[in-house]
Design a protein around this motif. Structure first.
Motif, PDB file in Angstrom:
ATOM      1  N   PRO A  41       1.022  -1.327   0.023  1.00  0.00           N
ATOM      2  CA  PRO A  41       0.478   0.347   0.029  1.00  0.00           C
ATOM      3  C   PRO A  41       1.148   1.140  -0.049  1.00  0.00           C
ATOM      4  O   PRO A  41       0.090   2.525  -0.439  1.00  0.00           O
ATOM      5  CB  PRO A  41      -1.146  -0.176   1.487  1.00  0.00           C
ATOM      6  N   SER A  42       1.890   1.422   1.055  1.00  0.00           N
ATOM      7  CA  SER A  42       3.049   2.224   0.707  1.00  0.00           C
ATOM      8  C   SER A  42       3.255   2.570  -0.804  1.00  0.00           C
ATOM      9  O   SER A  42       3.960   3.702  -1.203  1.00  0.00           O
ATOM     10  CB  SER A  42       3.967   1.977   1.454  1.00  0.00           C
ATOM     11  N   ASN A  43       3.754   1.653  -1.508  1.00  0.00           N
ATOM     12  CA  ASN A  43       4.226   1.880  -2.636  1.00  0.00           C
ATOM     13  C   ASN A  43       3.421   2.380  -3.843  1.00  0.00           C
ATOM     14  O   ASN A  43       3.749   2.914  -4.139  1.00  0.00           O
ATOM     15  CB  ASN A  43       5.224   1.214  -2.339  1.00  0.00           C
ATOM     16  N   LEU A  44       2.126   1.960  -3.890  1.00  0.00           N
ATOM     17  CA  LEU A  44       0.930   1.909  -4.502  1.00  0.00           C
ATOM     18  C   LEU A  44       0.864   3.698  -4.161  1.00  0.00           C
ATOM     19  O   LEU A  44       0.096   4.971  -5.020  1.00  0.00           O
ATOM     20  CB  LEU A  44      -0.216   1.377  -4.561  1.00  0.00           C
ATOM     21  N   ALA A  45       0.961   3.957  -2.643  1.00  0.00           N
ATOM     22  CA  ALA A  45       0.553   5.634  -2.255  1.00  0.00           C
ATOM     23  C   ALA A  45       1.384   6.660  -3.097  1.00  0.00           C
ATOM     24  O   ALA A  45       1.629   7.254  -3.678  1.00  0.00           O
ATOM     25  CB  ALA A  45       0.495   6.117  -1.180  1.00  0.00           C
ATOM     26  N   LEU A  46       3.114   5.761  -2.904  1.00  0.00           N
ATOM     27  CA  LEU A  46       4.292   7.041  -3.911  1.00  0.00           C
ATOM     28  C   LEU A  46       3.958   6.960  -5.324  1.00  0.00           C
ATOM     29  O   LEU A  46       4.090   8.324  -5.686  1.00  0.00           O
ATOM     30  CB  LEU A  46       5.686   5.910  -3.139  1.00  0.00           C
ATOM     31  N   ASN A  47       3.314   6.056  -5.644  1.00  0.00           N
ATOM     32  CA  ASN A  47       3.184   5.854  -7.456  1.00  0.00           C
ATOM     33  C   ASN A  47       1.883   6.921  -7.574  1.00  0.00           C
ATOM     34  O   ASN A  47       2.060   8.160  -8.595  1.00  0.00           O
ATOM     35  CB  ASN A  47       2.931   4.518  -7.869  1.00  0.00           C
ATOM     36  N   THR A  48       1.552   7.040  -6.353  1.00  0.00           N
ATOM     37  CA  THR A  48       0.032   8.378  -6.531  1.00  0.00           C
ATOM     38  C   THR A  48       0.227   9.532  -6.426  1.00  0.00           C
ATOM     39  O   THR A  48      -0.075  10.684  -6.969  1.00  0.00           O
ATOM     40  CB  THR A  48      -1.135   8.054  -5.709  1.00  0.00           C
ATOM     41  N   PHE A  49       1.087   9.753  -5.056  1.00  0.00           N
ATOM     42  CA  PHE A  49       1.033  10.960  -4.664  1.00  0.00           C
ATOM     43  C   PHE A  49       2.513  11.796  -5.041  1.00  0.00           C
ATOM     44  O   PHE A  49       2.685  12.871  -4.778  1.00  0.00           O
ATOM     45  CB  PHE A  49       1.090  11.140  -2.930  1.00  0.00           C
ATOM     46  N   GLY A  50       3.389  10.409  -5.601  1.00  0.00           N
ATOM     47  CA  GLY A  50       4.518  11.381  -5.975  1.00  0.00           C
ATOM     48  C   GLY A  50       5.822  10.998  -4.825  1.00  0.00           C
ATOM     49  O   GLY A  50       5.734  10.644  -3.459  1.00  0.00           O
ATOM     50  N   ALA A  51       7.016  10.669  -5.204  1.00  0.00           N
ATOM     51  CA  ALA A  51       8.108  10.717  -4.804  1.00  0.00           C
ATOM     52  C   ALA A  51       8.429  11.182  -3.458  1.00  0.00           C
ATOM     53  O   ALA A  51       8.837  10.817  -2.571  1.00  0.00           O
ATOM     54  CB  ALA A  51       9.205   9.908  -5.144  1.00  0.00           C
ATOM     55  N   ARG A  52       8.506  12.460  -4.372  1.00  0.00           N
ATOM     56  CA  ARG A  52       9.123  13.931  -3.121  1.00  0.00           C
ATOM     57  C   ARG A  52       8.050  13.712  -1.855  1.00  0.00           C
ATOM     58  O   ARG A  52       8.983  13.579  -1.078  1.00  0.00           O
ATOM     59  CB  ARG A  52       8.886  15.481  -4.322  1.00  0.00           C
ATOM     60  N   ARG A  53       7.142  13.903  -2.364  1.00  0.00           N
ATOM     61  CA  ARG A  53       6.263  13.971  -1.303  1.00  0.00           C
ATOM     62  C   ARG A  53       5.615  12.773   0.190  1.00  0.00           C
ATOM     63  O   ARG A  53       5.949  12.281   0.921  1.00  0.00           O
ATOM     64  CB  ARG A  53       5.087  14.372  -1.132  1.00  0.00           C
ATOM     65  N   TRP A  54       5.772  11.502  -0.810  1.00  0.00           N
ATOM     66  CA  TRP A  54       5.677   9.816   0.014  1.00  0.00           C
ATOM     67  C   TRP A  54       6.540  10.139   0.902  1.00  0.00           C
ATOM     68  O   TRP A  54       7.122   9.797   2.099  1.00  0.00           O
ATOM     69  CB  TRP A  54       5.525   9.351  -0.500  1.00  0.00           C
ATOM     70  N   ILE A  55       8.151   9.849   0.427  1.00  0.00           N
ATOM     71  CA  ILE A  55       9.386   9.622   0.946  1.00  0.00           C
ATOM     72  C   ILE A  55       9.394  10.596   2.473  1.00  0.00           C
ATOM     73  O   ILE A  55       9.835   9.956   3.597  1.00  0.00           O
ATOM     74  CB  ILE A  55      10.276  10.249   0.313  1.00  0.00           C
ATOM     75  N   ALA A  56       9.106  12.031   2.519  1.00  0.00           N
ATOM     76  CA  ALA A  56       9.251  13.108   3.068  1.00  0.00           C
ATOM     77  C   ALA A  56       8.446  12.293   4.366  1.00  0.00           C
ATOM     78  O   ALA A  56       8.911  12.710   5.548  1.00  0.00           O
ATOM     79  CB  ALA A  56       8.683  14.832   2.495  1.00  0.00           C
ATOM     80  N   ARG A  57       7.321  11.785   4.072  1.00  0.00           N
ATOM     81  CA  ARG A  57       6.369  11.406   4.724  1.00  0.00           C
ATOM     82  C   ARG A  57       6.727  10.881   5.558  1.00  0.00           C
ATOM     83  O   ARG A  57       6.510  10.268   7.116  1.00  0.00           O
ATOM     84  CB  ARG A  57       5.020  11.120   4.026  1.00  0.00           C
ATOM     85  N   ILE A  58       7.304   9.836   5.337  1.00  0.00           N
ATOM     86  CA  ILE A  58       7.568   7.921   5.495  1.00  0.00           C
ATOM     87  C   ILE A  58       9.036   9.028   6.569  1.00  0.00           C
ATOM     88  O   ILE A  58       8.950   7.941   7.499  1.00  0.00           O
ATOM     89  CB  ILE A  58       9.070   6.855   4.484  1.00  0.00           C
ATOM     90  N   MET A  59      10.205   9.561   6.462  1.00  0.00           N
ATOM     91  CA  MET A  59      10.957   9.936   6.982  1.00  0.00           C
ATOM     92  C   MET A  59      10.443  10.610   8.619  1.00  0.00           C
ATOM     93  O   MET A  59      11.693  10.041   9.392  1.00  0.00           O
ATOM     94  CB  MET A  59      11.968  11.140   6.021  1.00  0.00           C
ATOM     95  N   LEU A  60       9.925  11.602   7.860  1.00  0.00           N
ATOM     96  CA  LEU A  60       9.619  12.473   9.148  1.00  0.00           C
ATOM     97  C   LEU A  60       9.052  11.498  10.406  1.00  0.00           C
ATOM     98  O   LEU A  60       8.921  11.577  11.952  1.00  0.00           O
ATOM     99  CB  LEU A  60       8.408  13.867   8.952  1.00  0.00           C
TER     100      LEU A  60
END
Length: 446
Positions: free
Chosen positions: A83-102
């Protein structure tokens, strides 16, 4: 493309010069930054191993309980990866990776406040949920920027952060553990708090620095953006003309499942040893700081092997036997270390295993990306990583249980070697055809 770019493209050798210039810019822009992000991620994931000896004593944890809590991270990771990787494909790497790191930075710091086995398990599970999708997300992100011919060496450089996180993190963690008693906190509590801070800070930098796709990269010239996007689009079209899998079909494809089991064969030995290696070294009778430096040595060997082996695989275009030979190093190193008591010889054999642990990784990750693309790649890569990371759950738990039951590391090390042997056999049976990747690259470049 503007008139100047057209004239440049018309010159002999201009295409090769354009490719070299573009890929140099992309590599220098993305790879060091992503390495830093993964360095932080991996250190937050495995620093529990450095805390192990003192943390177990302070919280009265058995080796089995410690290994189970260390590994439950991967069980949670397993369920939330796709689910997380599908969300990355949908929302874009920049925003999703930032969310993960925070989120993972905050929860990683919370490990400092666990008080026993149950709270330890709970926070480790939350950390797995928070970090789910980061690694396969980056692997998928790299496929959006690097053509097939570059991937083993680029993945090798990215994953170089794994052994380097231990080469630097082990002695650093040893020094932080020396802060015992400051402000009423144990050394391991300080370690979790201090090492969580970079992830929180970097989340903001990710939002500013990363670009989702080549067509959006204003830091590339117009002709560079156009060349790279067209090259990647052609490779994707060629790949999908051979096999176009939806995200669901990709997850259920037998090759994806088999590669997940291969990756488990990588991770059971790697994580099974990494969470307990500092304790094995500490049993040699050395200090926390000395144990940190000694623990780092196999990872330094692995870092060198990762870069050299990945580059050699790209140069030859061969994948299967590069993976098999790396697995062979794991089996010989772990199997030999099981029956050796001398600390120097044991560490030498663990260095052999360390070469195998990390040399296999950049080669392995070329295998799923050779036949997956688009949403299928996002889901398939996440599925491979999810299945494989169950090894991070079973490895430490099994090693800790065997250590408690037998009072030594012999059976545990043999178990880790046997897991690597199973992974090696699956690679051989799959019989990956390197010609597929070479044909894709050749046809896309034409």
């Amino acid at each position: 493309m503007d008139e100047l770019a057209v004239r440049r493209a018309a010159r002999p050798g201009a295409a090769a010069e354009l490719e070299a210039r573009t890929m140099r810019k992309v590599t220098l822009r993305l790879v060091p930054f992503l390495m830093l992000c993964y360095f932080i991620a991996y250190l937050d994931r495995v620093n529990i191993g450095f805390a192990g000896a003192t943390m177990r004593a302070d919280l009265d944890l058995s080796a089995t309980a410690f290994g189970g809590a260390a590994g439950i991270f991967f069980l949670a990771y397993f369920f939330f990866e796709v689910p997380s990787n599908l969300a990355l494909n949908t929302f874009g790497a920049r925003r999703w990776i930032a969310r993960i790191m925070l989120s993972w930075g905050i929860i990683s710091g919370a490990q400092a406040f666990v008080v026993g086995e149950w709270s330890f398990n709970f926070v480790r599970a939350l950390l797995g949920v928070a970090e789910a999708g980061f690694f396969p997300g980056i692997i998928f992100y790299l496929t959006l920027w690097f053509p097939t011919a570059y991937r083993a060496r680029i993945v090798g450089w990215f994953m170089f952060a794994i052994p380097i996180s231990t080469v630097i993190g082990a002695p650093l963690s040893g020094l932080i553990l020396g802060m015992e008693g400051i402000a009423g906190l144990h050394g391991w509590q300080w370690m979790f708090l201090i090492e969580a801070l970079p992830a929180v800070l970097m989340s903001g930098v990710v939002l500013y620095y990363l670009t989702d796709r080549p067509r959006e990269a204003r830091w590339l010239a117009a002709d560079e953006r156009e060349w790279l996007q067209q090259r990647l689009d052609r490779e994707r079209a060629q790949r999908e003309s051979i096999l176009d899998l939806s995200w669901l079909k990709a997850m259920l494809d037998y090759r994806v499942i088999a590669l997940g089991l291969v990756y488990m064969g990588c991770n059971i030995p790697q994580y099974g040893l990494s969470f307990f290696l500092p304790q094995i070294v500490k049993a040699f009778g050395v200090s926390d700081i000395s144990a940190g430096f000694i623990t780092a040595v196999p990872y330094l060997v692995g870092a060198i092997g990762m870069i050299l082996w990945g580059a050699h695989s790209d140069k030859t275009g061969e994948r299967t036997w590069h993976a098999v030979i790396a697995f062979g190093f794991m089996i010989v190193g772990l199997g030999g270390a099981a029956f050796v008591a001398d600390p120097t010889l044991k560490m030498l054999l663990l260095c052999v295993a360390g070469f195998g642990f990390f040399a296999v990784l950049p080669v392995f990750w070329t295998l799923p990306t050779a036949f997956l693309s688009g949403a299928g790649a996002a889901a398939g890569i996440a599925a491979v990583n999810s299945i494989g990371n169950l090894g991070g759950y079973f490895g430490p738990q099994a090693f800790g249980l065997l250590r408690d039951q037998t009072g030594s590391d012999v059976v545990g090390l043999m178990f880790l070697a046997g897991s690597a042997a199973i992974g090696m056999l699956i690679v051989i049976v799959l019989a990956y055809n390197s010609a597929i990747s070479r044909n894709l690259a050749t046809r896309a470049a034409a």
